[in-house]
Design a protein around this motif. Structure first.
Motif, PDB file in Angstrom:
ATOM      1  N   ALA A   1     -90.178  66.524  13.943  1.00  0.00           N
ATOM      2  CA  ALA A   1     -90.146  65.164  13.391  1.00  0.00           C
ATOM      3  C   ALA A   1     -91.562  64.607  13.344  1.00  0.00           C
ATOM      4  CB  ALA A   1     -89.257  64.274  14.250  1.00  0.00           C
TER       5      ALA A   1
ATOM      6  N   ASN B   1     -81.303  61.422  20.058  1.00  0.00           N
ATOM      7  CA  ASN B   1     -81.425  62.543  19.135  1.00  0.00           C
ATOM      8  C   ASN B   1     -81.972  63.751  19.878  1.00  0.00           C
ATOM      9  OD1 ASN B   1     -84.548  62.831  18.792  1.00  0.00           O
ATOM     10  ND2 ASN B   1     -84.149  60.636  18.585  1.00  0.00           N
TER      11      ASN B   1
ATOM     12  N   THR C   1     -85.170  73.122  14.404  1.00  0.00           N
ATOM     13  CA  THR C   1     -85.402  72.361  13.174  1.00  0.00           C
ATOM     14  C   THR C   1     -86.906  72.164  12.988  1.00  0.00           C
ATOM     15  OG1 THR C   1     -85.288  70.263  14.363  1.00  0.00           O
ATOM     16  CG2 THR C   1     -83.225  71.135  13.457  1.00  0.00           C
TER      17      THR C   1
ATOM     18  N   ALA D   1     -87.876  58.914  15.122  1.00  0.00           N
ATOM     19  CA  ALA D   1     -86.661  59.730  15.155  1.00  0.00           C
ATOM     20  C   ALA D   1     -85.517  59.036  15.879  1.00  0.00           C
ATOM     21  CB  ALA D   1     -86.951  61.070  15.837  1.00  0.00           C
TER      22      ALA D   1
ATOM     23  N   THR E   1     -77.872  65.743  12.004  1.00  0.00           N
ATOM     24  CA  THR E   1     -78.303  66.867  12.831  1.00  0.00           C
ATOM     25  C   THR E   1     -78.666  66.400  14.232  1.00  0.00           C
ATOM     26  OG1 THR E   1     -80.591  66.581  12.085  1.00  0.00           O
ATOM     27  CG2 THR E   1     -79.214  68.111  10.838  1.00  0.00           C
ATOM     28  N   ASN E   2     -78.528  67.323  15.179  1.00  0.00           N
ATOM     29  CA  ASN E   2     -78.967  67.083  16.554  1.00  0.00           C
ATOM     30  C   ASN E   2     -78.363  65.815  17.136  1.00  0.00           C
ATOM     31  OD1 ASN E   2     -80.570  69.362  16.304  1.00  0.00           O
ATOM     32  ND2 ASN E   2     -82.319  68.192  15.559  1.00  0.00           N
TER      33      ASN E   2
ATOM     34  N   GLN F   1     -81.872  72.125  21.628  1.00  0.00           N
ATOM     35  CA  GLN F   1     -81.197  71.419  20.538  1.00  0.00           C
ATOM     36  C   GLN F   1     -79.734  71.835  20.416  1.00  0.00           C
ATOM     37  OE1 GLN F   1     -83.853  72.286  17.175  1.00  0.00           O
ATOM     38  NE2 GLN F   1     -84.588  70.181  17.249  1.00  0.00           N
TER      39      GLN F   1
ATOM     40  N   CYS G   1     -88.644  61.106  19.993  1.00  0.00           N
ATOM     41  CA  CYS G   1     -87.861  62.343  19.972  1.00  0.00           C
ATOM     42  C   CYS G   1     -87.240  62.605  21.340  1.00  0.00           C
ATOM     43  CB  CYS G   1     -88.752  63.535  19.601  1.00  0.00           C
ATOM     44  SG  CYS G   1     -89.396  63.508  17.928  1.00  0.00           S
TER      45      CYS G   1
ATOM     46  N   GLU H   1     -84.293  65.724  18.166  1.00  0.00           N
ATOM     47  CA  GLU H   1     -85.462  66.106  17.380  1.00  0.00           C
ATOM     48  C   GLU H   1     -86.608  66.470  18.330  1.00  0.00           C
ATOM     49  OE1 GLU H   1     -85.298  66.431  14.215  1.00  0.00           O
ATOM     50  OE2 GLU H   1     -83.395  65.392  13.842  1.00  0.00           O
ATOM     51  N   TRP H   2     -87.576  67.219  17.831  1.00  0.00           N
ATOM     52  CA  TRP H   2     -88.761  67.507  18.623  1.00  0.00           C
ATOM     53  C   TRP H   2     -90.007  67.163  17.819  1.00  0.00           C
ATOM     54  CZ3 TRP H   2     -92.445  71.575  17.722  1.00  0.00           C
ATOM     55  CH2 TRP H   2     -92.150  72.413  16.625  1.00  0.00           C
TER      56      TRP H   2
END
Length: 451
Positions: free
Chosen positions: A380, A320, A377, A384, A392-393, A291, A330, A322-323
């Motif tokens: 998600a 993004n 973070t 996402a 973010t990200n 990230q 994601c 996100e994970w």
């Protein structure tokens, strides 16, 4: 050289393609008779090969002479006996041998993409760790087209018709190109490429090949060879295969998803999992490293202007970092698995990336996250991929922005080296300047008589 020479004699090889990967992933080198190759046990190439752009141009003079000897000396290319591949499509018995590159003092050349990956793998080795990866390569089959101004179209299949609409996971649609894929599988088996599943992806005549998991350097070599193999199989059947990130307007892009985990070399256990089967601090640190550092390393995963056309909100291409568990919206997906097989799928890299550099960048980001104990973070839980302007990200939006981030990255310069970071950015900036000189079909269509 004993193992390599035995292979060449066993296969009755008469020619050897001595190759290295340049920054783009193009195979550059020399073709030698087998006796000459054995006698010389390597080759020499000018250092400038590693500062050559995809168009064949070179970086600006200031960078060129900052990074290279002013006499434009040769470097030494040493064959890797574990990276030898027989080329089934050649008329003569031919082997391709991937080389590592060194200066005259025996030091690894920092500009070499394969050396960059080996440098990152040494970080893991020093910790007693070994990365395990499994790439997924997406690509399009397209009808041959000699005019780059014309859009690409799907080729005719066995039915004599081009594919229409989106045929995700369709067996019949994939079978339209059975003769081509039969050659591809046969040639990959002959070369020891561990390819697994063939999948029809979303776009017309868009496919995906999955590789079996294994050693990172070996898999990078296999992807490097696979691209050449598929292109040759396609040409044999009078079509083209392309790994462009976004070759067709309004159709999905092509990715190189990289599944990755890390095992302890002593025990063979996955360090992403604790004894009780739950997620380890290393697992969370690895995600956090991805990230934090993918935005800095992004050009190594998305190296061209076309790469950034793939990143669109609301599509399967992530915008993004996100994970999430089993969440394809994601950028970092966690597939469902047993604790020992816990892994992370990095969905950011494009199929157009240099495989050595994309794998190195992903592994390096995760490594830094683990050794620095970074925290990710929260995962998600829903969609996402709706916006590319999240707080973010967020990924860089353009190649220009991404190259600035890479050039200013302390992590890239610390771990990958000043020379490589400067050289790679310079190569991509030269390509970007070349792109800017070209007037596009869109400009002619909409501006010619209206402005």
């Amino acid at each position: 050289m004993e193992k390599l020479i035995a292979f060449l004699k066993e296969k009755k090889i008469t020619e050897v393609e001595c190759v290295i990967s340049d920054m783009t992933g193009i195979a550059r080198g020399k073709i030698a008779p087998v006796d000459k190759f054995i006698a010389e046990q390597g080759m020499r190439l000018p250092e400038s090969v590693l500062l050559q752009t995809v168009t064949g141009d070179y970086v600006d003079d200031d960078t060129y002479y900052e990074l290279l000897n002013e006499a434009d000396v040769d470097f030494l290319c040493v064959p890797d006996e574990n990276a030898v591949f027989e080329l089934p499509w050649c008329a003569e018995a031919t082997a391709q041998v991937i080389h590592d590159v060194y200066d005259r003092m025996g030091n690894p050349i920092e500009l070499s993409p394969r050396n960059v990956l080996k440098k990152v793998l040494k970080l893991y080795e020093d910790k007693g760790w070994e990365p395990v990866i499994a790439p997924e390569m997406e690509f399009y089959l397209v009808a041959r087209n000699g005019d780059p101004d014309l859009p690409l179209n799907p080729p005719l299949g066995r039915s004599g018709l081009p594919e229409a609409g989106r045929q995700s996971f369709s067996i019949d649609a994939a079978n339209e190109y059975d003769p081509l894929f039969e050659d591809m599988y046969e040639w990959c088996e002959a070369q020891g490429l561990f390819i697994d599943t063939l999948i029809h992806e979303d776009g017309p005549a868009q496919m995906e090949i999955n590789f079996s998991h294994g050693n990172a350097l070996s898999l990078a070599d296999q992807v490097f060879v696979f691209k050449r193999t598929l292109r040759e199989a396609a040409l044999k059947h009078n079509v083209c295969a392309t790994f462009m990130a976004k070759p067709v307007t309004n159709e999905p892009g092509s990715a190189m998803h990289i599944h990755q985990s890390v095992v302890d070399k002593m025990t063979g256990k996955n360090i992403f999992t604790k004894e009780d089967g739950t997620k380890s601090a290393n697992f969370l640190g690895y995600i956090a490293g991805l990230q934090q550092f993918i935005p800095e390393f992004l050009p190594l995963m998305a190296p061209s202007v076309n790469s950034f056309r793939r990143f669109l909100p609301g599509t399967s291409a992530p915008v993004n970092l996100e994970w999430g568990e089993e969440n394809r919206t994601c950028g970092l997906r966690i597939p469902e698995s047993s604790p020992q097989n816990r892994r992370i799928e990095n969905r950011i890299p494009g199929a157009d990336a240099n495989c050595y550099l994309a794998i190195a960048a992903s592994l390096l980001a995760g490594y830094i996250g683990m050794v620095e104990g970074l925290k990710p973070t929260n995962p998600a839980l829903g969609r996402a991929n709706e916006s590319r302007t999240a707080d973010t990200n967020c990924l860089p939006l353009t190649l220009e922005e991404a190259l600035v981030a890479l050039g200013e990255s302390d992590a890239a310069r610390k771990y990958l080296g000043d020379a490589f970071t400067t050289g790679f950015v310079a190569v991509k900036q030269a390509e970007l300047e070349n792109f800017r000189r070209v007037v596009s079909a869109w400009e002619r269509e909409f501006l010619l008589l209206t402005v």
